[in-house]
Design an enzyme around this catalytic site. Structure first.
Site, PDB file in Angstrom:
ATOM      1  CG  LEU A  42      -1.880  -1.142   1.407  1.00 12.06           C
ATOM      2  CD1 LEU A  42      -2.770  -0.903   2.635  1.00 12.06           C
ATOM      3  CD2 LEU A  42      -2.736  -1.355   0.165  1.00 12.06           C
ATOM      4  CG  HIS A  43       1.129   3.469  -3.329  1.00 10.42           C
ATOM      5  ND1 HIS A  43       0.040   4.195  -3.755  1.00 10.42           N
ATOM      6  CD2 HIS A  43       1.327   2.492  -4.251  1.00 10.42           C
ATOM      7  CE1 HIS A  43      -0.392   3.682  -4.899  1.00 10.42           C
ATOM      8  NE2 HIS A  43       0.363   2.644  -5.216  1.00 10.42           N
ATOM      9  N   GLY A  45      -1.613   6.375  -2.699  1.00  9.99           N
ATOM     10  CA  GLY A  45      -2.702   6.249  -3.678  1.00  9.99           C
ATOM     11  C   GLY A  45      -3.780   5.322  -3.131  1.00  9.99           C
ATOM     12  CG  HIS A  46      -2.959   1.153  -2.541  1.00 13.09           C
ATOM     13  ND1 HIS A  46      -1.604   0.950  -2.601  1.00 13.09           N
ATOM     14  CD2 HIS A  46      -3.485   0.467  -3.591  1.00 13.09           C
ATOM     15  CE1 HIS A  46      -1.316   0.168  -3.625  1.00 13.09           C
ATOM     16  NE2 HIS A  46      -2.435  -0.135  -4.256  1.00 13.09           N
ATOM     17  CD  GLN A 162      -7.291  -2.469 -12.219  1.00 18.64           C
ATOM     18  OE1 GLN A 162      -6.571  -3.443 -12.426  1.00 18.64           O
ATOM     19  NE2 GLN A 162      -7.184  -1.746 -11.120  1.00 18.64           N
ATOM     20  CB  SER A 194       3.382   2.748  -9.181  1.00 20.03           C
ATOM     21  OG  SER A 194       3.569   1.383  -9.511  1.00 20.03           O
ATOM     22  CB  SER A 195       3.034  -1.453  -5.543  1.00 21.64           C
ATOM     23  OG  SER A 195       1.814  -1.095  -4.947  1.00 21.64           O
TER      24      SER A 195
HETATM   25  O1  PAF Z   1      -5.223  -2.640  -9.356  1.00 22.71           O
HETATM   26  C1  PAF Z   1      -4.915  -3.677  -8.770  1.00 22.71           C
HETATM   27  O2  PAF Z   1      -4.220  -3.674  -7.732  1.00 22.71           O
HETATM   28  C2  PAF Z   1      -5.370  -5.028  -9.305  1.00 22.71           C
HETATM   29  O3  PAF Z   1      -5.374  -5.020 -10.686  1.00 22.71           O
HETATM   30  C3  PAF Z   1      -6.737  -5.480  -8.743  1.00 22.71           C
HETATM   31  C4  PAF Z   1      -7.842  -4.504  -9.114  1.00 22.71           C
HETATM   32  C5  PAF Z   1      -6.655  -5.589  -7.232  1.00 22.71           C
HETATM   33  C6  PAF Z   1      -7.124  -6.840  -9.317  1.00 22.71           C
HETATM   34  O4  PAF Z   1      -6.218  -7.828  -8.971  1.00 22.71           O
END
Ligand code: PAF
Length: 288
Positions: A42-43, A45-46, A162, A194-195
């Site tokens: 987690l960073h 952004g999350h 995505q 980004s991770s």
């Molecule tokens: O964005 C992500 O971290 C991944 O693509 C997700 C949405 C968790 C699906 O594995």
């Protein structure tokens, strides 16, 4: 950081069936369930997605699952950063109630053979650069939805394709989950969080700044009146290549269909994927 200093007791659920039972109970109690799907590491952004989710839901579930299905055979599944104890602490400190963290074997039964393929919006950009990637993402996200039964789910705009894919998925399959997005969170110097930034050396981190700089320059050109997509793209390509970065794609696409466009109207998405050293980074900006 002291891993024991979590403000809140957080529960980790590992089995799909246990998660479903909990979700049923929460739904019977009339609770709104919010989901932030992640692969961990987690960073900020999350964390910004988690904060949004906590505000908008009674119960926040964070999923932490490095989904093997969305990695190509030559990609970084094995090296992908895993830091569960730290993720758990960050989640607890930011108001997450439950972490759903299944093992691969818990999540995909050994004879698993059902895949979700969202056509159209997955063809261009990372879809053509990473064959099978979005089938892996859409299959995992569908399974996260049937395990966690969320009312709401939150995705970052750095992975813009995505986000568009998941919106299409829930619309096409009548999945009753409202999809929200969160803005790209950047370091002060502009680098999108980004991770995978963890892989960058100091020199690569410095060179990677050209990605965002070229997007900002593209937006400046667009606002100054340039509507020819190829001219804007070529300008960005030249800047990026000057930093000895291997471009995967630099594209300007329709913001809904994600198909290439030649002339930019009111609004378009400019997206970049490039390898800085061995690390593949993506970034984007909305031209409007
Ligand atoms: O964005 C992500 O971290 C991944 O693509 C997700 C949405 C968790 C699906 O594995």
């Amino acid at each position: 950081m002291n891993i024991r200093s979590s403000k809140k007791m957080i529960k980790v659920i590992k089995k799909v069936r246990a998660m479903q039972k909990l979700a049923d109970l929460l739904r019977r109690e009339g609770k709104t369930i919010g989901l932030v799907p992640t692969m961990g590491a987690l960073h900020d952004g999350h964390l910004s997605l988690i904060k949004k989710c906590v505000k908008a839901s009674d119960v926040t579930v964070l999923s932490v699952f490095v989904n093997r299905l969305q990695f190509g055979p030559k990609e970084d599944f094995g090296n992908y950063p895993r830091q569960f104890a730290m993720d758990k602490k960050l989640a607890a400190d930011n108001g997450v109630d439950y972490i759903f963290a299944p093992s691969h074997e818990d999540f995909y039964n050994s004879d698993f053979s059902s895949f979700v393929d969202v056509e159209g919006v997955t063809k261009n950009l990372c879809g053509s650069a990473r064959p099978g990637h979005f089938i892996g993402v859409a299959t995992a996200v569908t399974k996260l939805f049937t395990a966690i039964k969320p009312h709401k789910a939150f995705f970052g705009e750095k992975d813009f394709q995505q986000f568009v894919t998941i919106k299409k998925l829930v619309a096409d399959l009548n999945i009753d989950v409202k999809i929200y997005s969160g803005k790209i969170i950047r370091e002060k110097n502009g680098l999108a969080l980004s991770s995978r930034n963890a892989y960058l050396s100091d020199d690569e981190r410095e060179r990677a700044l050209v990605l965002y700089r070229s997007l900002v320059e593209a937006k400046r050109l667009f606002i100054a009146g340039e509507k020819n997509a190829l001219k804007i793209i070529n300008n960005a390509v030249n800047s990026i290549e000057s930093q000895e970065i291997e471009i995967d794609y630099v594209k300007i696409v329709d913001i809904n269909s994600l198909a290439d466009i030649k002339r930019i109207g009111e609004k378009a998405l400019m997206a970049i994927a490039a390898k800085v050293g061995k690390t593949r980074l993506i970034d984007n900006i909305v031209l409007k």
